[in-house]
Enzyme design. Structure first.
Site, PDB file in Angstrom:
ATOM      1  N   GLY A  11       4.711  -1.122   8.328  1.00  0.00           N
ATOM      2  CA  GLY A  11       5.355  -1.314   9.597  1.00  0.00           C
ATOM      3  C   GLY A  11       5.729  -2.702  10.014  1.00  0.00           C
ATOM      4  O   GLY A  11       5.196  -3.627   9.849  1.00  0.00           O
ATOM      5  N   ILE A  23       8.163 -19.618   5.237  1.00  0.00           N
ATOM      6  CA  ILE A  23       7.802 -19.619   3.751  1.00  0.00           C
ATOM      7  C   ILE A  23       8.729 -20.289   3.014  1.00  0.00           C
ATOM      8  O   ILE A  23       8.804 -21.006   2.287  1.00  0.00           O
ATOM      9  CB  ILE A  23       7.465 -18.202   3.254  1.00  0.00           C
ATOM     10  CG1 ILE A  23       5.884 -17.692   4.057  1.00  0.00           C
ATOM     11  CG2 ILE A  23       7.668 -18.011   1.757  1.00  0.00           C
ATOM     12  CD1 ILE A  23       6.101 -16.348   3.983  1.00  0.00           C
ATOM     13  N   ARG A  25      11.219 -22.223   4.053  1.00  0.00           N
ATOM     14  CA  ARG A  25      11.585 -23.631   4.359  1.00  0.00           C
ATOM     15  C   ARG A  25      10.414 -24.493   3.699  1.00  0.00           C
ATOM     16  O   ARG A  25      10.753 -25.828   3.142  1.00  0.00           O
ATOM     17  CB  ARG A  25      12.210 -23.962   5.790  1.00  0.00           C
ATOM     18  CG  ARG A  25      13.347 -23.373   6.231  1.00  0.00           C
ATOM     19  CD  ARG A  25      13.801 -23.834   7.446  1.00  0.00           C
ATOM     20  NE  ARG A  25      15.050 -23.288   7.711  1.00  0.00           N
ATOM     21  CZ  ARG A  25      15.629 -23.225   8.955  1.00  0.00           C
ATOM     22  NH1 ARG A  25      15.144 -23.841  10.056  1.00  0.00           N
ATOM     23  NH2 ARG A  25      16.864 -22.724   8.949  1.00  0.00           N
ATOM     24  N   CYS A  73       5.994   2.365   0.598  1.00  0.00           N
ATOM     25  CA  CYS A  73       6.472   2.717  -0.890  1.00  0.00           C
ATOM     26  C   CYS A  73       5.319   3.446  -1.654  1.00  0.00           C
ATOM     27  O   CYS A  73       4.264   2.700  -1.941  1.00  0.00           O
ATOM     28  CB  CYS A  73       6.962   1.629  -1.413  1.00  0.00           C
ATOM     29  SG  CYS A  73       7.443   1.720  -3.222  1.00  0.00           S
ATOM     30  N   THR A 125       0.401  -7.112  11.362  1.00  0.00           N
ATOM     31  CA  THR A 125       0.436  -5.792  11.822  1.00  0.00           C
ATOM     32  C   THR A 125       0.153  -5.803  13.348  1.00  0.00           C
ATOM     33  O   THR A 125      -0.720  -6.490  13.666  1.00  0.00           O
ATOM     34  CB  THR A 125      -0.707  -4.884  10.854  1.00  0.00           C
ATOM     35  OG1 THR A 125      -0.747  -3.504  11.747  1.00  0.00           O
ATOM     36  CG2 THR A 125      -2.009  -5.308  11.018  1.00  0.00           C
ATOM     37  N   ASP A 127      -1.228  -3.480  14.674  1.00  0.00           N
ATOM     38  CA  ASP A 127      -2.587  -2.648  15.003  1.00  0.00           C
ATOM     39  C   ASP A 127      -3.872  -3.695  15.146  1.00  0.00           C
ATOM     40  O   ASP A 127      -4.831  -2.934  15.528  1.00  0.00           O
ATOM     41  CB  ASP A 127      -2.887  -1.690  13.877  1.00  0.00           C
ATOM     42  CG  ASP A 127      -1.776  -0.584  13.591  1.00  0.00           C
ATOM     43  OD1 ASP A 127      -0.775  -0.366  14.451  1.00  0.00           O
ATOM     44  OD2 ASP A 127      -1.322  -0.140  12.363  1.00  0.00           O
ATOM     45  N   LYS A 154       2.481   1.717  36.910  1.00  0.00           N
ATOM     46  CA  LYS A 154       1.633   1.775  38.122  1.00  0.00           C
ATOM     47  C   LYS A 154       2.593   1.529  39.521  1.00  0.00           C
ATOM     48  O   LYS A 154       1.970   2.259  40.332  1.00  0.00           O
ATOM     49  CB  LYS A 154       0.945   0.254  38.074  1.00  0.00           C
ATOM     50  CG  LYS A 154      -0.394   0.434  37.553  1.00  0.00           C
ATOM     51  CD  LYS A 154      -1.213  -0.799  37.706  1.00  0.00           C
ATOM     52  CE  LYS A 154      -2.484  -0.820  37.301  1.00  0.00           C
ATOM     53  NZ  LYS A 154      -3.238  -2.086  37.618  1.00  0.00           N
ATOM     54  N   GLN A 255       6.917  -0.344  21.015  1.00  0.00           N
ATOM     55  CA  GLN A 255       6.117  -1.413  20.813  1.00  0.00           C
ATOM     56  C   GLN A 255       6.418  -2.435  19.734  1.00  0.00           C
ATOM     57  O   GLN A 255       6.034  -3.704  19.775  1.00  0.00           O
ATOM     58  CB  GLN A 255       4.549  -0.759  20.782  1.00  0.00           C
ATOM     59  CG  GLN A 255       3.900  -0.483  21.954  1.00  0.00           C
ATOM     60  CD  GLN A 255       2.890   0.399  21.788  1.00  0.00           C
ATOM     61  OE1 GLN A 255       1.853   0.357  21.498  1.00  0.00           O
ATOM     62  NE2 GLN A 255       3.346   1.751  21.188  1.00  0.00           N
TER      63      GLN A 255
END
Ligand code: F6P
Length: 323
Positions: A11, A23, A25, A73, A125, A127, A154, A255
């Site tokens: 994800g 990474i 540069r 994958c 992630t 999560d 709310k 999200q």
């Protein structure tokens, strides 16, 4: 000259681009040739490996998603798939790989590293369920998206004296739901790590209604025993007991699509830079993460064999504060 490739897998998460930029540069700064693999491990297997220069990663730090594309994958879960990936890298003279992703991606990185290829992982992630990093790239931004949703719900909930069930992502981990729920002052939080009796939630909602609250927000993790659909069904049957009228909102992939906040840009940058540093030192087969505010390297076998704990004291605190 070293040739190093980077890929994003699983994800997407806001801040992945900051990591790619760092990474590429920092790698170029070390005199390496840098390559980007498109579409995660699927692209590694099919050889979608392109050179990346400093300008190619310009203007991406503020963008959500991943400029390299990502994929889940199944073929890479097989030894045959991984062998195809190794052949592709061998043909292009790639001598090291950096994998930006979460649990499944780092399991793939571990398997590749067990086959003798130099791999370094970067913890990413939304999560926050990856062992080896207290916080992973993307969590902060995803949490802010969930929090904004709570704040908005709310407002309308108060206008109509309604209760809202808000379902947030997180797979089997309740971190996002718990933290967004605390920050948003939710009346109830339901997470996979602790079974919650719907009866108890119904009683809490009734108490909130009887105590004169104008609204009630229940944050439900998608992986909780009773997700938003389950709870909505239950409340439909016991509607009269709640007091409030009920509505359901599922945030879903909203999200993941946010523009990364400052924390995720900085974390992505730090972990990305640490990954090239680690490869340079010959410290491979590790995951770069942040533990107690420090950038750390945790061996990938330790990462894949351990489960990250959630501090359930915060759930107890949230219950007290919801009164
Ligand atoms: O792992 C990140 C995540 O967004 C989870 O929170 C969610 O369960 C899953 O990915 C959704 O996966 P997909 O994007 O493949 O539908």
């Amino acid at each position: 000259m070293k040739r190093i490739a980077v890929l994003t897998s699983g994800g997407d998460a806001p801040g992945m681009n900051a990591a790619i930029r760092a990474i590429v540069r920092t790698g170029l700064d070390k005199g390496w040739e840098m390559f980007g693999v498109h579409n995660g491990y699927a692209g590694l297997i099919s050889g979608e490996i392109m050179p990346l220069g400093a300008r190619d990663v310009g203007g991406i730090i503020q963008k959500g998603g991943t400029m390299l594309g990502s994929a889940r994958c199944r073929e890479f879960e097989t030894e045959e798939g991984r062998r195809k990936a190794l052949t592709q890298m061998e043909q292009q003279g790639i001598g090291g790989l950096i994998v930006i992703g979460g649990n499944g991606s780092q399991t793939g990185a571990y398997e590749l590293s067990r086959m003798g290829f130099p791999v370094v992982g970067v913890a990413s992630t939304i999560d926050n369920d990856l062992y080896g990093s207290d916080i992973t790239i993307g969590v902060q931004t995803a949490m802010d998206v969930a929090l904004e949703a709570i704040d908005r719900l709310k407002v309308t909930a108060s206008s109509h004296h309604r209760a809202f069930l808000l379902e947030v992502m997180g797979r089997k981990c309740g971190y996002l739901a718990l933290m967004a729920g605390i920050a948003g002052g939710a009346e109830a939080i339901m997470i996979p790590e602790q079974k919650t009796d719907p009866e108890v939630v119904a009683a809490d909602l009734r108490a909130a209604y009887d105590n004169g609250k104008a609204h009630a927000i229940i944050v439900v993790a998608e992986g909780a025993q009773n997700n938003a659909d389950g709870m909505a069904q239950y409340f439909q049957i016991h509607r009269e007991r709640l007091g409030f009228e009920l509505r359901v909102t599922k945030l879903g992939h909203v999200q993941r699509g946010g523009s990364p906040g400052s924390f995720d840009r900085i974390l992505g940058t730090q972990l990305g830079a640490a990954a090239t540093e680690s490869l340079e030192k010959g410290n491979k087969g590790v995951l770069m993460g942040m533990i107690k505010g420090e950038i750390t390297a945790t061996p990938l076998d330790v990462v894949v064999e351990n489960k990250k704990d959630l501090d359930l004291r915060l759930l107890e605190l949230a219950k007290v504060l919801a009164k």
